[in-house]
Design a protein around this motif. Structure first.
Motif, PDB file in Angstrom:
ATOM      1  N   MET A  82       0.840  -1.177   0.000  1.00 20.32           N
ATOM      2  CA  MET A  82       0.000   0.000   0.000  1.00 20.32           C
ATOM      3  C   MET A  82       0.883   1.237   0.000  1.00 20.32           C
ATOM      4  O   MET A  82       1.651   1.457   0.936  1.00 20.32           O
ATOM      5  CB  MET A  82      -0.934   0.018   1.214  1.00 20.32           C
ATOM      6  CG  MET A  82      -1.796  -1.241   1.342  1.00 20.32           C
ATOM      7  SD  MET A  82      -2.993  -1.126   2.697  1.00 20.32           S
ATOM      8  CE  MET A  82      -1.864  -1.051   4.089  1.00 20.32           C
ATOM      9  N   ASP A  83       0.769   2.018  -1.039  1.00 23.66           N
ATOM     10  CA  ASP A  83       1.537   3.249  -1.188  1.00 23.66           C
ATOM     11  C   ASP A  83       0.587   4.432  -1.274  1.00 23.66           C
ATOM     12  O   ASP A  83      -0.595   4.282  -1.552  1.00 23.66           O
ATOM     13  CB  ASP A  83       2.420   3.194  -2.439  1.00 23.66           C
ATOM     14  CG  ASP A  83       3.431   2.067  -2.417  1.00 23.66           C
ATOM     15  OD1 ASP A  83       3.614   1.414  -3.472  1.00 23.66           O
ATOM     16  OD2 ASP A  83       4.047   1.839  -1.358  1.00 23.66           O
ATOM     17  N   SER A  84       1.132   5.604  -1.063  1.00 24.69           N
ATOM     18  CA  SER A  84       0.346   6.838  -1.140  1.00 24.69           C
ATOM     19  C   SER A  84      -0.926   6.740  -0.311  1.00 24.69           C
ATOM     20  O   SER A  84      -2.023   7.072  -0.765  1.00 24.69           O
ATOM     21  CB  SER A  84       0.013   7.163  -2.603  1.00 24.69           C
ATOM     22  OG  SER A  84       1.186   7.294  -3.375  1.00 24.69           O
ATOM     23  N   LEU A  85      -0.770   6.296   0.899  1.00 26.10           N
ATOM     24  CA  LEU A  85      -1.926   6.055   1.751  1.00 26.10           C
ATOM     25  C   LEU A  85      -2.655   7.348   2.098  1.00 26.10           C
ATOM     26  O   LEU A  85      -2.040   8.402   2.266  1.00 26.10           O
ATOM     27  CB  LEU A  85      -1.500   5.329   3.017  1.00 26.10           C
ATOM     28  CG  LEU A  85      -1.221   3.833   2.820  1.00 26.10           C
ATOM     29  CD1 LEU A  85      -0.421   3.275   3.981  1.00 26.10           C
ATOM     30  CD2 LEU A  85      -2.531   3.074   2.661  1.00 26.10           C
ATOM     31  N   ARG A  86      -3.942   7.225   2.205  1.00 25.98           N
ATOM     32  CA  ARG A  86      -4.827   8.333   2.522  1.00 25.98           C
ATOM     33  C   ARG A  86      -5.609   8.038   3.787  1.00 25.98           C
ATOM     34  O   ARG A  86      -5.803   6.880   4.135  1.00 25.98           O
ATOM     35  CB  ARG A  86      -5.808   8.562   1.365  1.00 25.98           C
ATOM     36  CG  ARG A  86      -5.160   8.783   0.012  1.00 25.98           C
ATOM     37  CD  ARG A  86      -6.184   8.665  -1.102  1.00 25.98           C
ATOM     38  NE  ARG A  86      -5.605   8.877  -2.409  1.00 25.98           N
ATOM     39  CZ  ARG A  86      -6.223   8.651  -3.556  1.00 25.98           C
ATOM     40  NH1 ARG A  86      -7.478   8.201  -3.553  1.00 25.98           N
ATOM     41  NH2 ARG A  86      -5.603   8.879  -4.701  1.00 25.98           N
ATOM     42  N   PRO A  87      -6.087   9.063   4.465  1.00 28.18           N
ATOM     43  CA  PRO A  87      -6.882   8.811   5.675  1.00 28.18           C
ATOM     44  C   PRO A  87      -8.080   7.899   5.424  1.00 28.18           C
ATOM     45  O   PRO A  87      -8.436   7.110   6.308  1.00 28.18           O
ATOM     46  CB  PRO A  87      -7.328  10.216   6.092  1.00 28.18           C
ATOM     47  CG  PRO A  87      -6.230  11.100   5.600  1.00 28.18           C
ATOM     48  CD  PRO A  87      -5.805  10.493   4.289  1.00 28.18           C
ATOM     49  N   GLU A  88      -8.685   7.983   4.260  1.00 26.19           N
ATOM     50  CA  GLU A  88      -9.828   7.140   3.966  1.00 26.19           C
ATOM     51  C   GLU A  88      -9.471   5.672   3.781  1.00 26.19           C
ATOM     52  O   GLU A  88     -10.353   4.827   3.656  1.00 26.19           O
ATOM     53  CB  GLU A  88     -10.588   7.651   2.729  1.00 26.19           C
ATOM     54  CG  GLU A  88      -9.708   7.880   1.514  1.00 26.19           C
ATOM     55  CD  GLU A  88      -9.286   9.330   1.357  1.00 26.19           C
ATOM     56  OE1 GLU A  88      -9.323   9.841   0.219  1.00 26.19           O
ATOM     57  OE2 GLU A  88      -8.924   9.957   2.374  1.00 26.19           O
ATOM     58  N   ASP A  89      -8.180   5.360   3.759  1.00 23.32           N
ATOM     59  CA  ASP A  89      -7.750   3.969   3.738  1.00 23.32           C
ATOM     60  C   ASP A  89      -7.782   3.336   5.122  1.00 23.32           C
ATOM     61  O   ASP A  89      -7.565   2.131   5.252  1.00 23.32           O
ATOM     62  CB  ASP A  89      -6.337   3.845   3.167  1.00 23.32           C
ATOM     63  CG  ASP A  89      -6.245   4.260   1.709  1.00 23.32           C
ATOM     64  OD1 ASP A  89      -7.165   3.929   0.935  1.00 23.32           O
ATOM     65  OD2 ASP A  89      -5.253   4.913   1.346  1.00 23.32           O
ATOM     66  N   THR A  90      -8.032   4.131   6.137  1.00 22.05           N
ATOM     67  CA  THR A  90      -8.077   3.624   7.496  1.00 22.05           C
ATOM     68  C   THR A  90      -9.176   2.576   7.629  1.00 22.05           C
ATOM     69  O   THR A  90     -10.344   2.836   7.324  1.00 22.05           O
ATOM     70  CB  THR A  90      -8.311   4.764   8.488  1.00 22.05           C
ATOM     71  OG1 THR A  90      -7.199   5.662   8.450  1.00 22.05           O
ATOM     72  CG2 THR A  90      -8.463   4.227   9.904  1.00 22.05           C
ATOM     73  N   ALA A  91      -8.804   1.395   8.079  1.00 23.71           N
ATOM     74  CA  ALA A  91      -9.741   0.291   8.195  1.00 23.71           C
ATOM     75  C   ALA A  91      -9.012  -0.899   8.791  1.00 23.71           C
ATOM     76  O   ALA A  91      -7.787  -0.904   8.932  1.00 23.71           O
ATOM     77  CB  ALA A  91     -10.324  -0.088   6.831  1.00 23.71           C
ATOM     78  N   VAL A  92      -9.785  -1.915   9.118  1.00 25.08           N
ATOM     79  CA  VAL A  92      -9.220  -3.211   9.430  1.00 25.08           C
ATOM     80  C   VAL A  92      -9.159  -3.999   8.129  1.00 25.08           C
ATOM     81  O   VAL A  92     -10.157  -4.115   7.420  1.00 25.08           O
ATOM     82  CB  VAL A  92     -10.047  -3.969  10.482  1.00 25.08           C
ATOM     83  CG1 VAL A  92      -9.436  -5.340  10.757  1.00 25.08           C
ATOM     84  CG2 VAL A  92     -10.125  -3.171  11.775  1.00 25.08           C
ATOM     85  N   TYR A  93      -8.003  -4.520   7.829  1.00 28.91           N
ATOM     86  CA  TYR A  93      -7.789  -5.233   6.578  1.00 28.91           C
ATOM     87  C   TYR A  93      -7.760  -6.735   6.813  1.00 28.91           C
ATOM     88  O   TYR A  93      -7.092  -7.227   7.732  1.00 28.91           O
ATOM     89  CB  TYR A  93      -6.481  -4.776   5.927  1.00 28.91           C
ATOM     90  CG  TYR A  93      -6.600  -3.427   5.259  1.00 28.91           C
ATOM     91  CD1 TYR A  93      -6.625  -3.314   3.870  1.00 28.91           C
ATOM     92  CD2 TYR A  93      -6.701  -2.272   6.014  1.00 28.91           C
ATOM     93  CE1 TYR A  93      -6.747  -2.084   3.263  1.00 28.91           C
ATOM     94  CE2 TYR A  93      -6.831  -1.031   5.415  1.00 28.91           C
ATOM     95  CZ  TYR A  93      -6.853  -0.944   4.027  1.00 28.91           C
ATOM     96  OH  TYR A  93      -6.976   0.285   3.418  1.00 28.91           O
ATOM     97  N   TYR A  94      -8.478  -7.445   5.974  1.00 21.17           N
ATOM     98  CA  TYR A  94      -8.592  -8.887   6.051  1.00 21.17           C
ATOM     99  C   TYR A  94      -8.218  -9.512   4.714  1.00 21.17           C
ATOM    100  O   TYR A  94      -8.380  -8.894   3.660  1.00 21.17           O
ATOM    101  CB  TYR A  94     -10.022  -9.326   6.366  1.00 21.17           C
ATOM    102  CG  TYR A  94     -10.621  -8.751   7.621  1.00 21.17           C
ATOM    103  CD1 TYR A  94     -10.578  -9.463   8.817  1.00 21.17           C
ATOM    104  CD2 TYR A  94     -11.254  -7.521   7.615  1.00 21.17           C
ATOM    105  CE1 TYR A  94     -11.150  -8.958   9.965  1.00 21.17           C
ATOM    106  CE2 TYR A  94     -11.828  -6.999   8.759  1.00 21.17           C
ATOM    107  CZ  TYR A  94     -11.773  -7.728   9.928  1.00 21.17           C
ATOM    108  OH  TYR A  94     -12.353  -7.223  11.069  1.00 21.17           O
ATOM    109  N   CYS A  95      -7.772 -10.734   4.764  1.00 24.40           N
ATOM    110  CA  CYS A  95      -7.604 -11.503   3.543  1.00 24.40           C
ATOM    111  C   CYS A  95      -8.537 -12.698   3.577  1.00 24.40           C
ATOM    112  O   CYS A  95      -8.944 -13.161   4.636  1.00 24.40           O
ATOM    113  CB  CYS A  95      -6.148 -11.959   3.355  1.00 24.40           C
ATOM    114  SG  CYS A  95      -5.543 -13.125   4.598  1.00 24.40           S
ATOM    115  N   ASN A  96      -8.880 -13.179   2.415  1.00 27.64           N
ATOM    116  CA  ASN A  96      -9.716 -14.348   2.288  1.00 27.64           C
ATOM    117  C   ASN A  96      -9.844 -14.665   0.800  1.00 27.64           C
ATOM    118  O   ASN A  96      -9.238 -13.997  -0.030  1.00 27.64           O
ATOM    119  CB  ASN A  96     -11.087 -14.153   2.930  1.00 27.64           C
ATOM    120  CG  ASN A  96     -11.625 -15.433   3.545  1.00 27.64           C
ATOM    121  OD1 ASN A  96     -11.537 -16.509   2.957  1.00 27.64           O
ATOM    122  ND2 ASN A  96     -12.192 -15.316   4.748  1.00 27.64           N
TER     123      ASN A  96
END
Length: 115
Positions: A82-96
């Motif tokens: 993840m590059d150029s991160l933005r505040p709206e990228d704030t979240a819990v990230y999951y894989c599946n």
């Protein structure tokens, strides 16, 4: 019995980068189509990136050009750069799995983008 363990999240400033890892273990010998999902407070879980068994990738418009999904089948691991991160990228990230049926969900890893 498949376990998914996400890691690599943390606090990062806007414009910064993080690399998330998803390690699959248990009764699994190879990865099929996999995806990264995220869930922000008060919002539904959304699929932001997917990678096929053959390695082709697709992204949600919100992250296209900034995120890169990859996989290491020998390690049964999926990554999200993840590059150029933005505040709206704030979240819990999951894989599946990119499509159902899904494995049991892991705990996810928190990504917070804030100055």
């Amino acid at each position: 019995q498949v376990q998914l363990v996400e890691s690599g999240g943390g606090l990062v400033q806007p414009g910064g980068s993080l690399r998330l890892s998803c390690a699959a273990s248990g009764s699994i010998f190879s990865l099929n189509g996999m995806g990264w999902y995220r869930q922000a407070p008060g919002k539904q879980r959304e699929l932001v990136a997917r990678i096929s068994s053959g390695g082709s990738a697709n992204y949600a418009d919100s992250v296209k050009g900034r995120f890169t999904i990859s996989r290491d089948n020998a390690k049964t691991t999926v990554y999200l750069q993840m590059d150029s991160l933005r505040p709206e990228d704030t979240a819990v990230y999951y894989c599946n799995r990119a499509t159902g049926p899904w494995y049991p969900w892991g705990r996810g890893t928190q990504v917070t983008v804030s100055s």
